[in-house]
Design a protein around this motif. Structure first.
Motif, PDB file in Angstrom:
ATOM      1  N   ALA A  32       0.829  -1.204   0.000  1.00  0.00           N
ATOM      2  CA  ALA A  32       0.000   0.000   0.000  1.00  0.00           C
ATOM      3  C   ALA A  32       0.868   1.261   0.000  1.00  0.00           C
ATOM      4  N   CYS A  33       0.425   2.261  -0.777  1.00  0.00           N
ATOM      5  CA  CYS A  33       1.120   3.545  -0.760  1.00  0.00           C
ATOM      6  C   CYS A  33       0.796   4.227   0.560  1.00  0.00           C
ATOM      7  N   LYS A  34       1.833   4.722   1.231  1.00  0.00           N
ATOM      8  CA  LYS A  34       1.604   5.328   2.554  1.00  0.00           C
ATOM      9  C   LYS A  34       0.980   6.709   2.427  1.00  0.00           C
ATOM     10  N   HIS A  35       1.545   7.544   1.537  1.00  0.00           N
ATOM     11  CA  HIS A  35       1.028   8.905   1.372  1.00  0.00           C
ATOM     12  C   HIS A  35       0.928   9.190  -0.107  1.00  0.00           C
ATOM     13  N   GLY A  36       0.057   8.469  -0.756  1.00  0.00           N
ATOM     14  CA  GLY A  36      -0.068   8.658  -2.190  1.00  0.00           C
ATOM     15  C   GLY A  36      -1.173   7.788  -2.734  1.00  0.00           C
ATOM     16  N   THR A  37      -1.268   7.776  -4.060  1.00  0.00           N
ATOM     17  CA  THR A  37      -2.329   7.052  -4.726  1.00  0.00           C
ATOM     18  C   THR A  37      -1.689   6.048  -5.678  1.00  0.00           C
ATOM     19  N   CYS A  38      -2.274   4.877  -5.727  1.00  0.00           N
ATOM     20  CA  CYS A  38      -1.737   3.852  -6.597  1.00  0.00           C
ATOM     21  C   CYS A  38      -2.243   4.069  -8.022  1.00  0.00           C
ATOM     22  N   VAL A  39      -1.358   4.344  -8.952  1.00  0.00           N
ATOM     23  CA  VAL A  39      -1.726   4.514 -10.357  1.00  0.00           C
ATOM     24  C   VAL A  39      -0.839   3.593 -11.184  1.00  0.00           C
ATOM     25  N   ASP A  40      -1.435   2.657 -11.901  1.00  0.00           N
ATOM     26  CA  ASP A  40      -0.664   1.748 -12.766  1.00  0.00           C
ATOM     27  C   ASP A  40       0.528   1.124 -12.041  1.00  0.00           C
ATOM     28  N   ASN A  41       0.252   0.518 -10.940  1.00  0.00           N
ATOM     29  CA  ASN A  41       1.326  -0.196 -10.243  1.00  0.00           C
ATOM     30  C   ASN A  41       2.376   0.669  -9.561  1.00  0.00           C
ATOM     31  N   THR A  42       2.163   1.968  -9.602  1.00  0.00           N
ATOM     32  CA  THR A  42       3.169   2.862  -9.020  1.00  0.00           C
ATOM     33  C   THR A  42       2.476   3.806  -8.054  1.00  0.00           C
ATOM     34  N   CYS A  43       3.140   4.071  -6.954  1.00  0.00           N
ATOM     35  CA  CYS A  43       2.580   5.047  -6.028  1.00  0.00           C
ATOM     36  C   CYS A  43       2.877   6.450  -6.539  1.00  0.00           C
ATOM     37  N   VAL A  44       1.836   7.254  -6.727  1.00  0.00           N
ATOM     38  CA  VAL A  44       2.014   8.667  -7.054  1.00  0.00           C
ATOM     39  C   VAL A  44       1.876   9.413  -5.734  1.00  0.00           C
ATOM     40  N   CYS A  45       2.984  10.027  -5.318  1.00  0.00           N
ATOM     41  CA  CYS A  45       3.031  10.557  -3.950  1.00  0.00           C
ATOM     42  C   CYS A  45       2.293  11.879  -3.800  1.00  0.00           C
ATOM     43  N   ASP A  46       1.743  12.076  -2.625  1.00  0.00           N
ATOM     44  CA  ASP A  46       1.184  13.384  -2.279  1.00  0.00           C
ATOM     45  C   ASP A  46       2.326  14.379  -2.165  1.00  0.00           C
ATOM     46  N   PRO A  47       2.007  15.684  -2.311  1.00  0.00           N
ATOM     47  CA  PRO A  47       3.071  16.683  -2.149  1.00  0.00           C
ATOM     48  C   PRO A  47       3.735  16.524  -0.784  1.00  0.00           C
ATOM     49  N   GLY A  48       5.024  16.633  -0.768  1.00  0.00           N
ATOM     50  CA  GLY A  48       5.738  16.551   0.498  1.00  0.00           C
ATOM     51  C   GLY A  48       6.227  15.147   0.808  1.00  0.00           C
ATOM     52  N   TRP A  49       5.928  14.166  -0.079  1.00  0.00           N
ATOM     53  CA  TRP A  49       6.351  12.794   0.182  1.00  0.00           C
ATOM     54  C   TRP A  49       7.059  12.236  -1.033  1.00  0.00           C
ATOM     55  N   TYR A  50       7.942  11.294  -0.801  1.00  0.00           N
ATOM     56  CA  TYR A  50       8.577  10.634  -1.931  1.00  0.00           C
ATOM     57  C   TYR A  50       8.951   9.213  -1.526  1.00  0.00           C
ATOM     58  N   GLY A  51       9.493   8.506  -2.464  1.00  0.00           N
ATOM     59  CA  GLY A  51       9.877   7.124  -2.195  1.00  0.00           C
ATOM     60  C   GLY A  51       8.922   6.171  -2.894  1.00  0.00           C
ATOM     61  N   ARG A  52       9.315   4.917  -2.978  1.00  0.00           N
ATOM     62  CA  ARG A  52       8.515   3.936  -3.708  1.00  0.00           C
ATOM     63  C   ARG A  52       7.113   3.817  -3.117  1.00  0.00           C
ATOM     64  N   LEU A  53       7.050   3.862  -1.800  1.00  0.00           N
ATOM     65  CA  LEU A  53       5.753   3.780  -1.130  1.00  0.00           C
ATOM     66  C   LEU A  53       5.315   5.136  -0.573  1.00  0.00           C
ATOM     67  N   CYS A  54       5.992   6.191  -1.012  1.00  0.00           N
ATOM     68  CA  CYS A  54       5.689   7.542  -0.538  1.00  0.00           C
ATOM     69  C   CYS A  54       5.773   7.602   0.980  1.00  0.00           C
ATOM     70  N   HIS A  55       6.765   6.961   1.533  1.00  0.00           N
ATOM     71  CA  HIS A  55       6.856   6.931   2.993  1.00  0.00           C
ATOM     72  C   HIS A  55       7.964   7.855   3.507  1.00  0.00           C
ATOM     73  N   HIS A  56       8.666   8.550   2.583  1.00  0.00           N
ATOM     74  CA  HIS A  56       9.676   9.511   3.033  1.00  0.00           C
ATOM     75  C   HIS A  56       9.128  10.917   2.901  1.00  0.00           C
ATOM     76  N   MET A  57       9.438  11.715   3.871  1.00  0.00           N
ATOM     77  CA  MET A  57       8.952  13.090   3.833  1.00  0.00           C
ATOM     78  C   MET A  57      10.043  13.965   3.242  1.00  0.00           C
ATOM     79  N   THR A  58       9.662  14.884   2.322  1.00  0.00           N
ATOM     80  CA  THR A  58      10.661  15.815   1.799  1.00  0.00           C
ATOM     81  C   THR A  58      10.789  16.959   2.791  1.00  0.00           C
ATOM     82  N   MET A  59      11.987  17.517   2.844  1.00  0.00           N
ATOM     83  CA  MET A  59      12.202  18.614   3.804  1.00  0.00           C
ATOM     84  C   MET A  59      11.698  19.911   3.188  1.00  0.00           C
TER      85      MET A  59
END
Ligand code: NAG
Ligand code: NAG
Ligand code: NAG
Length: 352
Positions: free
Chosen positions: A325-352
């Motif tokens: 599951a994407c932590k902070h994002g939406t699953c689109v075509d097998n890939t997590c599309v992260c919400d603003p402020g997040w990155y990483g494969r599962l959108c689990h890293h916060m950008t500074m």
């Protein structure tokens, strides 16, 4: 000494270059702002070369437009201090086919114990010359005190009387170093930070330091939010701030919904959220079907849905899905599309 000036000015030039290189395409004479018929203001090649060793011009106004980077409120923050060795800057300008009137309405030193008000080599008010013409801004240090003095230059340009050019009056605040480099017989003992004593008993500073005894380190960009430059490029930050230039805040409470901590206890919220910790959504009707709030009652919908609240459409069986599951994002075509402020494969890293 000369090397230091060159190093300093390279930085200055670099700050300008970021946005200007696009403008001064040297190969095509039609693109050369000196040749087109409208207002231009620049620091000419000879002058820049003298400072930086680079053959290029630095533009402030092109084709009757103030360049956007000049108007960026952060522009001044990133400029280095003008070193003591540089006592004037030459500019060139021309009005071309149209009539322009100028007024240097502010020439101000904010520390008159170190620096006198800047002096301009032409009248403070008048008409911008039709053809390219040079003028100088002199930065007169008082001569017997050292330090860094902020100074201000204001320039109003009007195309017709009473009609200011967009972006003017320009209000620039810059900083000038003045150092009283008097010979000191004890120079040998006093030059700090690998500075050395020359034949005239004056300290020559190593790169990254300035001042009579090379005691002042230079940080570029400047330390922000009250940080101190403790050695070249190293800022010591006040409580509540972090980052190389103390640009980032530390937020006691986490910023929610993709918000970013930008200042001490200050969140910058992503679109669609507000509040001290971005805890409130601007979507009074919550977004349906996995939509994300992006503005006042506007949701960004996942594939297959539309409408302000993503209320239209129906869930298709997912052809593909993200294994985890994407932590902070939406699953689109097998890939997590992260919400603003997040990155990483599962959108689990916060950008500074
Ligand atoms: C700058 O302008 C002054 C005149 O105001 C002139 O004497 C000097 O040579 C110019 N310097 C450069 C590098 O163009
Ligand atoms: C030197 O500084 C003193 C004040 O500390 C001032 O009164 C004096 O006019 C200055 N002299 C020069 C030549 O700037
Ligand atoms: C910066 O230096 C000033 C003057 O020495 C001092 O008062 C201040 O506390 C210092 N700030 C930090 C963040 O070190």
């Amino acid at each position: 000494m000369l090397l230091k000036i060159i190093a300093m000015l390279k930085l200055l030039v670099f700050a300008f270059l970021l946005t200007v290189t696009r403008v001064s395409s040297r190969n095509d004479p039609k693109n050369d702002p000196r040749n087109n018929g409208d207002l231009a203001l620049w620091i000419d090649e000879k002058q820049v070369k003298m400072f930086s060793g680079m053959s290029m011009e630095i533009y402030a106004i092109v084709n009757g437009n103030v360049l956007p980077y000049i108007l960026d409120p952060n522009f001044e923050k990133y400029l280095p201090v003008i070193p003591s060795e540089v006592s004037y800057v030459n500019f060139t300008w021309k009005a071309g086919m149209k009539k322009y009137y100028y007024n240097f309405d502010r020439l101000q030193s904010f520390d008159e114990s170190i620096l006198e008000a800047p002096v301009i080599s032409i009248k403070t008010k008048g008409r911008v010359p039709k053809r390219p013409k040079e003028f100088s801004i002199l930065l007169p240090c008082l001569g017997n005190s050292s330090g860094v003095a902020p100074f201000g230059i204001g320039l109003l340009i009007e195309s017709r009387k009473g009609k200011p050019l967009n972006g003017t009056p320009l209000r620039l605040k810059l900083r000038k170093e003045c150092s009283q480099r008097n010979p000191d017989p004890e120079c040998d003992k006093k030059c700090a930070n690998q500075g050395w004593c020359n034949n005239e008993k004056i300290c020559q500073c190593s790169e990254g330091y300035m001042g009579q005894y090379c005691q002042t380190a230079l940080c570029y960009p400047q330390c922000m939010n009250g940080g101190n430059c403790t050695s070249p490029g190293i800022c010591s930050c006040p409580p509540g701030f972090q980052g190389r230039h103390c640009e980032g805040g530390i937020c006691g409470e986490k910023c929610l919904n993709g918000g970013k901590c930008v200042q001490k206890d200050t969140c910058e919220c992503s679109k669609g959220y507000y509040g001290p910790h971005c805890e409130y959504s601007k979507c009074i009707i919550p977004c349906l079907n996995g939509g994300k709030c992006r503005g006042i009652n506007k949701c960004r919908c996942p594939q297959g849905f539309r409408g302000d609240h993503c209320e239209i459409g129906k869930a298709k069986p997912h052809r593909s899905s993200c294994k985890l599951a994407c932590k902070h994002g939406t699953c689109v075509d097998n890939t997590c599309v992260c919400d603003p402020g997040w990155y990483g494969r599962l959108c689990h890293h916060m950008t500074m």
